[in-house]
Motif scaffolding. Sequence first.
Motif, PDB file in Angstrom:
ATOM      1  N   GLY A 196     -30.032  23.809  20.343  1.00  9.01           N
ATOM      2  CA  GLY A 196     -29.614  22.419  20.240  1.00  9.01           C
ATOM      3  C   GLY A 196     -28.945  22.092  21.632  1.00  9.01           C
ATOM      4  O   GLY A 196     -28.587  22.984  22.255  1.00  9.01           O
ATOM      5  N   VAL A 197     -29.015  20.778  21.529  1.00 10.44           N
ATOM      6  CA  VAL A 197     -28.151  20.176  22.924  1.00 10.44           C
ATOM      7  C   VAL A 197     -26.794  20.639  22.931  1.00 10.44           C
ATOM      8  O   VAL A 197     -26.117  21.175  23.827  1.00 10.44           O
ATOM      9  CB  VAL A 197     -28.231  18.765  22.919  1.00 10.44           C
ATOM     10  CG1 VAL A 197     -27.366  18.128  24.299  1.00 10.44           C
ATOM     11  CG2 VAL A 197     -29.777  18.296  23.245  1.00 10.44           C
ATOM     12  N   ILE A 198     -26.350  20.455  21.572  1.00 11.42           N
ATOM     13  CA  ILE A 198     -24.902  20.913  21.213  1.00 11.42           C
ATOM     14  C   ILE A 198     -24.995  22.345  20.455  1.00 11.42           C
ATOM     15  O   ILE A 198     -25.457  22.003  18.999  1.00 11.42           O
ATOM     16  CB  ILE A 198     -23.781  20.119  20.910  1.00 11.42           C
ATOM     17  CG1 ILE A 198     -23.539  19.047  21.886  1.00 11.42           C
ATOM     18  CG2 ILE A 198     -22.413  21.046  20.584  1.00 11.42           C
ATOM     19  CD1 ILE A 198     -22.589  18.251  21.448  1.00 11.42           C
ATOM     20  N   PRO A 199     -25.500  23.583  20.827  1.00 13.84           N
ATOM     21  CA  PRO A 199     -25.874  24.516  19.868  1.00 13.84           C
ATOM     22  C   PRO A 199     -25.340  24.554  18.368  1.00 13.84           C
ATOM     23  O   PRO A 199     -24.179  24.649  18.378  1.00 13.84           O
ATOM     24  CB  PRO A 199     -25.897  25.700  20.788  1.00 13.84           C
ATOM     25  CG  PRO A 199     -25.792  25.223  22.068  1.00 13.84           C
ATOM     26  CD  PRO A 199     -25.090  23.992  22.044  1.00 13.84           C
ATOM     27  N   GLU A 233     -25.619  44.915  19.580  1.00 11.97           N
ATOM     28  CA  GLU A 233     -24.631  45.649  20.181  1.00 11.97           C
ATOM     29  C   GLU A 233     -23.231  45.181  20.135  1.00 11.97           C
ATOM     30  O   GLU A 233     -22.256  45.700  20.016  1.00 11.97           O
ATOM     31  CB  GLU A 233     -25.273  46.088  21.594  1.00 11.97           C
ATOM     32  CG  GLU A 233     -26.317  46.824  21.676  1.00 11.97           C
ATOM     33  CD  GLU A 233     -26.025  48.302  21.123  1.00 11.97           C
ATOM     34  OE1 GLU A 233     -24.873  48.872  21.527  1.00 11.97           O
ATOM     35  OE2 GLU A 233     -26.865  48.801  20.464  1.00 11.97           O
ATOM     36  N   GLU A 234     -23.235  43.652  20.486  1.00 11.85           N
ATOM     37  CA  GLU A 234     -22.110  42.901  20.606  1.00 11.85           C
ATOM     38  C   GLU A 234     -21.347  42.345  19.697  1.00 11.85           C
ATOM     39  O   GLU A 234     -20.205  41.897  19.649  1.00 11.85           O
ATOM     40  CB  GLU A 234     -22.074  42.247  22.000  1.00 11.85           C
ATOM     41  CG  GLU A 234     -22.348  42.724  23.129  1.00 11.85           C
ATOM     42  CD  GLU A 234     -22.699  41.711  24.577  1.00 11.85           C
ATOM     43  OE1 GLU A 234     -22.407  40.563  24.169  1.00 11.85           O
ATOM     44  OE2 GLU A 234     -22.829  42.251  25.726  1.00 11.85           O
ATOM     45  N   HIS A 235     -22.384  42.191  18.564  1.00 11.09           N
ATOM     46  CA  HIS A 235     -21.896  41.382  17.233  1.00 11.09           C
ATOM     47  C   HIS A 235     -21.480  40.014  17.624  1.00 11.09           C
ATOM     48  O   HIS A 235     -20.619  39.356  16.890  1.00 11.09           O
ATOM     49  CB  HIS A 235     -20.859  42.222  16.439  1.00 11.09           C
ATOM     50  CG  HIS A 235     -21.021  43.592  16.425  1.00 11.09           C
ATOM     51  ND1 HIS A 235     -22.360  43.977  15.550  1.00 11.09           N
ATOM     52  CD2 HIS A 235     -20.617  44.982  16.655  1.00 11.09           C
ATOM     53  CE1 HIS A 235     -22.310  45.184  15.510  1.00 11.09           C
ATOM     54  NE2 HIS A 235     -21.313  45.782  16.293  1.00 11.09           N
ATOM     55  N   LYS A 236     -21.942  39.405  18.522  1.00  8.78           N
ATOM     56  CA  LYS A 236     -21.824  37.843  18.897  1.00  8.78           C
ATOM     57  C   LYS A 236     -22.907  37.475  19.659  1.00  8.78           C
ATOM     58  O   LYS A 236     -23.511  38.369  20.349  1.00  8.78           O
ATOM     59  CB  LYS A 236     -20.243  37.823  19.674  1.00  8.78           C
ATOM     60  CG  LYS A 236     -20.245  38.623  20.928  1.00  8.78           C
ATOM     61  CD  LYS A 236     -18.542  38.433  21.301  1.00  8.78           C
ATOM     62  CE  LYS A 236     -18.466  39.372  22.731  1.00  8.78           C
ATOM     63  NZ  LYS A 236     -17.054  39.274  22.822  1.00  8.78           N
ATOM     64  N   ILE A 237     -23.006  36.085  19.887  1.00 12.57           N
ATOM     65  CA  ILE A 237     -24.123  35.472  20.713  1.00 12.57           C
ATOM     66  C   ILE A 237     -23.379  34.381  21.521  1.00 12.57           C
ATOM     67  O   ILE A 237     -22.556  33.625  21.160  1.00 12.57           O
ATOM     68  CB  ILE A 237     -25.149  34.954  20.026  1.00 12.57           C
ATOM     69  CG1 ILE A 237     -26.248  34.265  20.549  1.00 12.57           C
ATOM     70  CG2 ILE A 237     -24.509  33.828  18.832  1.00 12.57           C
ATOM     71  CD1 ILE A 237     -27.062  35.409  21.247  1.00 12.57           C
ATOM     72  N   ARG A 238     -23.817  34.492  22.963  1.00 10.81           N
ATOM     73  CA  ARG A 238     -23.330  33.510  23.771  1.00 10.81           C
ATOM     74  C   ARG A 238     -24.538  32.666  24.193  1.00 10.81           C
ATOM     75  O   ARG A 238     -25.681  33.105  24.537  1.00 10.81           O
ATOM     76  CB  ARG A 238     -22.855  33.994  24.908  1.00 10.81           C
ATOM     77  CG  ARG A 238     -21.534  34.970  24.818  1.00 10.81           C
ATOM     78  CD  ARG A 238     -20.804  35.376  26.063  1.00 10.81           C
ATOM     79  NE  ARG A 238     -19.584  36.141  25.901  1.00 10.81           N
ATOM     80  CZ  ARG A 238     -20.217  37.480  25.804  1.00 10.81           C
ATOM     81  NH1 ARG A 238     -21.230  38.077  25.922  1.00 10.81           N
ATOM     82  NH2 ARG A 238     -19.056  38.258  25.535  1.00 10.81           N
ATOM     83  N   ILE A 239     -24.287  31.288  24.221  1.00 10.44           N
ATOM     84  CA  ILE A 239     -25.339  30.233  24.328  1.00 10.44           C
ATOM     85  C   ILE A 239     -24.823  29.474  25.470  1.00 10.44           C
ATOM     86  O   ILE A 239     -23.867  28.566  25.132  1.00 10.44           O
ATOM     87  CB  ILE A 239     -25.889  29.360  22.739  1.00 10.44           C
ATOM     88  CG1 ILE A 239     -26.210  30.443  21.946  1.00 10.44           C
ATOM     89  CG2 ILE A 239     -26.975  28.453  23.552  1.00 10.44           C
ATOM     90  CD1 ILE A 239     -26.320  29.588  20.768  1.00 10.44           C
ATOM     91  N   SER A 240     -25.652  29.267  26.509  1.00  9.79           N
ATOM     92  CA  SER A 240     -25.032  28.354  27.635  1.00  9.79           C
ATOM     93  C   SER A 240     -25.950  26.958  27.521  1.00  9.79           C
ATOM     94  O   SER A 240     -27.214  27.246  27.498  1.00  9.79           O
ATOM     95  CB  SER A 240     -25.359  29.218  28.880  1.00  9.79           C
ATOM     96  OG  SER A 240     -24.483  30.273  29.043  1.00  9.79           O
ATOM     97  N   ARG A 241     -25.327  25.964  27.709  1.00  9.10           N
ATOM     98  CA  ARG A 241     -26.063  24.554  27.889  1.00  9.10           C
ATOM     99  C   ARG A 241     -25.240  23.886  29.142  1.00  9.10           C
ATOM    100  O   ARG A 241     -24.158  24.250  29.512  1.00  9.10           O
ATOM    101  CB  ARG A 241     -25.781  23.775  26.497  1.00  9.10           C
ATOM    102  CG  ARG A 241     -26.769  24.483  25.330  1.00  9.10           C
ATOM    103  CD  ARG A 241     -28.221  24.308  25.745  1.00  9.10           C
ATOM    104  NE  ARG A 241     -29.105  24.737  24.487  1.00  9.10           N
ATOM    105  CZ  ARG A 241     -29.357  26.282  24.374  1.00  9.10           C
ATOM    106  NH1 ARG A 241     -29.096  26.914  25.436  1.00  9.10           N
ATOM    107  NH2 ARG A 241     -30.015  26.424  23.410  1.00  9.10           N
ATOM    108  N   ASN A 242     -25.979  22.606  29.313  1.00  9.23           N
ATOM    109  CA  ASN A 242     -25.190  22.021  30.391  1.00  9.23           C
ATOM    110  C   ASN A 242     -23.765  21.296  30.032  1.00  9.23           C
ATOM    111  O   ASN A 242     -22.697  21.115  30.785  1.00  9.23           O
ATOM    112  CB  ASN A 242     -26.025  20.534  30.799  1.00  9.23           C
ATOM    113  CG  ASN A 242     -27.548  21.035  31.244  1.00  9.23           C
ATOM    114  OD1 ASN A 242     -27.323  22.015  32.151  1.00  9.23           O
ATOM    115  ND2 ASN A 242     -28.352  20.435  31.392  1.00  9.23           N
TER     116      ASN A 242
END
Length: 419
Positions: A196-199, A233-242
Amino acid sequence: EVIRPDKLNRYLLMGELSLDGSLQPIKGALPIAIKARELGFEGIIIPKQNTREAAVVNNLKVYGAGNLKEVIEFFNDKQELELVHVDTRKEFYTQQNSFDLDFSDVKGQENVKRALEVAAAGGHNIILIGAPGSGKSMVAKRIPTILPPMQLEERMEVTKIYSVAGMVDREHPLITKRPFRSVHHTVTRAALIGGGVIPNPGEISLAHGGVLFLDELAEFHKSVLEVLRQPLEEHKIRISRNSGCYEYPADFMLIAAMNPCPCGNYPDLNKCNCTKTQIQNYLGHVSQPFLDRMDLCVEASRVEYGELHKTGKEETSEEIRNRVCTARKIQEQRYEGTDIRTNSGIGVRQMEEFCKIGEKEEKLMRCAFSTMNLTARTYHKVLKVARTIADLDGEEQIGCSHLKEALGYRMLDKKYWGR
């Protein structure tokens, strides 16, 4: 100067304001309330629909308002807002161990039950392979019934995620059971990891603290499965947006089920009508790097008629859960003071300390490493699973029997994928 400012800075106000002045509910009321307490606010004023969710936070006054006029009159001391309390102790014990499903419903499949017990005890990922109708989905749906109950801290952590996603029950806001998210093979990458725009949180975050179940694993698009490698592996997710970079927790048990071929009858060549190329292409949807991130791989054989009509009583979920809880308690004491929760979370640097093996065991693993063509990652996975099996046996030291059982859970890699 409509509002008297003397107590305005003591409260955090959050809500969606309609054109008629009414307040509409918002997402994320729980983490907002936690942040308000951290910042030293005396209380929080939010829409009435969100009050029970925010009131889970203690040492914070939570007021509910229906419209902007009520808020103005509250600050001008012309009326009082409703102060909401939630008894977290009562919420904590609500439906703690009540389930509609039970392992006693499963006839036969003793090897699968044992593998799932090991997986639950150590928080390990597992693949179930077998013909259609062998009960893979049936046993997978019962895994939450053998997992230990969540502590209050874990429940708050999971509830925060569901709050951000707008999926909290307004009457009973605190999540009381470990999540079980069953994902269809048509799922998109954005729906799986968040988007999403703001995930918003994706399925892997909604499964945090619980189980993510992928049925018909080989039917998933390969690119969708590959995005799971990093979170596993890391047990987290990073999502990059504008708008910024967002990070959501994703510490879950991955349970996958699949047929061995398109028709589901391989390796029974009398029933299987698939060509060798079809079987290879089908199994090829599961890559080596993805397979390496799985801890156990177990085969679910067809249930025979006699097993369906056995008169003996099958083991209940409660009996299995008691053994799992005992093993988890051992791990809790072992990893006290570290960020490790279960054996599956042991890092490479901690292997020597927590998965130490003797000379006989090392000789066995050296032989298995070469004959089974193990990778460094799968070698460590075997040691972690053996550590869990030893915990279930109440043994401090990992023995050859524990290693042999753990190695047995890697045999299907070679049988089906030739790896």
